[in-house]
Design an enzyme around this catalytic site. Structure first.
Site, PDB file in Angstrom:
ATOM      1  N   GLU A 184       0.895  -1.149   0.000  1.00  0.00           N
ATOM      2  CA  GLU A 184       0.000   0.000   0.000  1.00  0.00           C
ATOM      3  C   GLU A 184       0.930   1.193   0.000  1.00  0.00           C
ATOM      4  O   GLU A 184       1.283   1.709   1.039  1.00  0.00           O
ATOM      5  CB  GLU A 184      -0.898  -0.032   1.238  1.00  0.00           C
ATOM      6  CG  GLU A 184      -1.870   1.125   1.345  1.00  0.00           C
ATOM      7  CD  GLU A 184      -1.245   2.361   1.947  1.00  0.00           C
ATOM      8  OE1 GLU A 184      -1.125   3.352   1.195  1.00  0.00           O
ATOM      9  OE2 GLU A 184      -0.858   2.358   3.107  1.00  0.00           O
ATOM     10  N   GLU A 203       4.080   8.027  -4.630  1.00  0.00           N
ATOM     11  CA  GLU A 203       5.471   8.340  -4.936  1.00  0.00           C
ATOM     12  C   GLU A 203       6.317   7.074  -4.863  1.00  0.00           C
ATOM     13  O   GLU A 203       6.197   6.297  -3.935  1.00  0.00           O
ATOM     14  CB  GLU A 203       6.005   9.414  -4.012  1.00  0.00           C
ATOM     15  CG  GLU A 203       6.448   8.885  -2.665  1.00  0.00           C
ATOM     16  CD  GLU A 203       5.776   9.547  -1.481  1.00  0.00           C
ATOM     17  OE1 GLU A 203       6.272   9.351  -0.386  1.00  0.00           O
ATOM     18  OE2 GLU A 203       4.768  10.226  -1.653  1.00  0.00           O
TER      19      GLU A 203
END
Length: 140
Positions: A86, A95
């Protein structure tokens, strides 16, 4: 499946452990024996993970914490059955997610499963009348 042999899972970017706990809960609910590799590069989160692995009964002997960047880590036992991640990032912008998950997919044993199986990142345009008017005024 219930009563199956040991499942080896890795959580890439384990943070402080919510996905590790979810994997343990799911295995317990299905009667599956699981070992989880919690891979995390943030030193502060690693301290928390190690504390949980040492003090929480559900984690003890089932969770191994690895202070490592997922891009350079290799599973110690030849691969994992399940890769869990996750990687939303600090701003919910994924990112480094592709850069981290591409090498991590190599951790999977043949027939292994990645959760999530796939995802899609995109940019959504927004508008703000005040910013538009200010920008227009600055350009005239």
């Amino acid at each position: 499946a219930r009563g199956s042999s040991d499942v080896v899972a890795a959580v890439a970017g384990a943070g402080r452990g919510p996905l590790v706990q979810a994997a343990l809960n799911a295995a317990d609910a299905e009667g599956v024996t699981i070992r989880v590799h919690a891979v995390e590069k943030n030193a502060n989160a690693v301290v928390t993970l190690r504390g949980r692995a040492r003090t929480e009964d559900a984690w003890r002997g089932r969770v191994e914490v690895h202070a490592a960047d997922a891009r350079g880590w290799t599973p110690p036992d030849g691969g994992v059955d399940c890769l869990i991640s996750e990687l939303l990032g600090s701003f919910g912008d994924n990112e480094l997610s592709p850069e981290c998950l591409a090498p991590a997919e190599a951790w999977l044993k043949p027939g292994g499963v990645s959760i999530p199986y796939r995802y899609e990142s995109f940019a959504q345009p927004i508008s703000c009348a005040k910013l538009w008017f200010d920008a227009r005024r600055a350009n005239t």
